[in-house]
Write an enzyme that holds these catalytic residues in place. Structure first.
Site, short mmCIF file in Angstrom:
data_model
loop_
_atom_site.label_atom_id
_atom_site.label_comp_id
_atom_site.label_asym_id
_atom_site.label_seq_id
_atom_site.Cartn_x
_atom_site.Cartn_y
_atom_site.Cartn_z
N THR A 117 -18.29 91.32 76.73
CA THR A 117 -19.26 91.70 77.77
C THR A 117 -20.70 91.43 77.35
O THR A 117 -21.03 91.49 76.15
CB THR A 117 -19.10 93.20 78.08
OG1 THR A 117 -20.21 93.62 78.90
CG2 THR A 117 -19.12 94.06 76.82
N TYR A 141 -19.52 101.47 75.44
CA TYR A 141 -18.67 100.40 75.97
C TYR A 141 -19.01 99.08 75.25
O TYR A 141 -18.13 98.41 74.69
CB TYR A 141 -18.88 100.27 77.48
CG TYR A 141 -18.31 99.02 78.07
CD1 TYR A 141 -16.96 98.72 77.95
CD2 TYR A 141 -19.13 98.13 78.76
CE1 TYR A 141 -16.44 97.55 78.49
CE2 TYR A 141 -18.62 96.96 79.30
CZ TYR A 141 -17.28 96.68 79.16
OH TYR A 141 -16.78 95.52 79.69
#
Ligand code: UDP
Length: 327
Positions: A117, A141
């Site tokens: 990501t 995350y």
């Protein structure tokens, strides 16, 4: 038929990947614990239900299907939740991935495609992010995904695990043929929430922060259509099968849209009003994440076809009105 293990194949991106893998002549074997995915989304190949932290289960799956490669999508992916419950992200994402990577090398499989990501880059003064940008995640995350990238590098050195890392920007849209789509419960992502507000499934869309240092005060993101994203994965898989070695690629378009711009586009594309509420910032959000995406285009030959805001919102809206899954 060449088999590919697709973790998270019952989820949003994984199910679209299974579709394009089967169209490209691969057999996608979905591995999913259905914690957030949907069995009804598994339409393009066999399904093995189980958890990535269960090494015995994984060994059985590898022995049964003998995959040429692993595509690893399964993960928790909510920035806000990762800030309130980081342990969930370290346990599920990092420990689950480590167990999967160990099972992969133990089975003698050396090709691994990983969903990472842009959240691994963190806050970087609004510049377009390239694969060489420093990675300083500001939420758990992103930190969990960054840690898995490190694990892959270590396992390449020790076990020759060839890997392609894709750092996604914001994925949106749905299969234009309507076979699969985005369906999270609860939903936390911007475009499906805007569509919920449009058709009255929620009272209003809350804008998380209007005091960012951007032209209209709201966060800027780079949106990429899920069909273009999964096309890149097939290119990445073939890159590994052809022996081109490990690499990392950003997957974004290089164009940034603010939250207000996404809302305005959705209003005009659906021709419906979007009730909004201006709220406070969400913990862990970066001001601006926009991709420098030249490497995927130049080296992989990736050519996004549907990543306009018009196509992403229209495809998501069509799915939103017609498609859903049930437990
Ligand atoms: N966002 C928002 N309201 C919402 C959901 C998201 O304003 O109800 C904003 C969020 O703060 C971020 C952008 O929309 O700036 C994209 O968020 P999303 O959760 O879709 O993806 P992320 O960038 O976190 O991966």
């Amino acid at each position: 038929m060449t088999t590919v293990l697709v973790t998270g194949g019952a989820g949003y991106i994984g199910s679209h990947a299974c579709k394009v893998l089967s169209q490209a002549g691969f057999t996608p074997v979905t591995v999913d614990n259905l914690s957030t995915g949907w069995e009804q989304a598994v339409k393009f190949g066999p399904f093995e239900q189980g958890d990535l932290q269960d090494r015995v289960f994984l060994d059985q799956v590898f022995a049964k299907h003998k995959p040429v490669a692993v595509m690893h999508f399964a993960a928790f992916s909510q920035v806000g939740e990762s800030m309130s419950d980081p342990g969930l992200y370290w346990r599920n994402n990092v420990f689950g991935s480590l167990t999967l990577i160990e099972a992969t090398v133990a089975a003698g499989c050396t090709n691994f495609v990983f969903s990472s990501t842009c959240a691994t880059y963190g806050e970087q003064d609004g510049v377009a992010l390239t694969e060489e940008s420093a990675q300083y995640p500001i939420n758990a995350y992103g930190a969990s995904k960054r840690a898995i990238e490190d694990i892959l590098e270590n396992f390449e050195a020790s076990h020759g695990l060839q890997h392609v890392i894709f750092r996604y920007f914001n994925v949106a849209g749905a299969d234009p043929e309507g076979e699969v789509g985005e369906f999270h419960q609860p939903e936390t992502h911007l475009i499906p929430l805007v569509l919920d507000a449009i058709d009255g499934k929620r009272d209003a869309l809350t804008i998380y922060g209007t005091d960012y240092e951007t032209p209209d005060g709201t966060c800027i993101r780079d949106y990429v259509h899920v069909m273009d994203l999964v096309d890149a994965h097939v290119l990445g898989l073939n890159w590994l099968i052809e022996g081109k070695g490990s690499a990392a690629f950003n997957l974004g378009t290089g164009s940034g849209f603010s939250v207000r711009e996404v809302i305005d586009s959705s209003r005009s594309i659906t021709n419906r009003d979007v009730p909004i509420v201006e709220g406070t910032r969400r913990a862990g959000d970066c001001t601006k994440l926009v991709s420098g995406s030249a490497a995927a285009r130049d080296q992989l030959g990736w050519a996004p076809k549907r990543s306009t805001m018009e196509a992403m919102v229209s495809d998501a809206w069509r799915w939103h009105q017609n498609g859903h899954y049930d437990r």
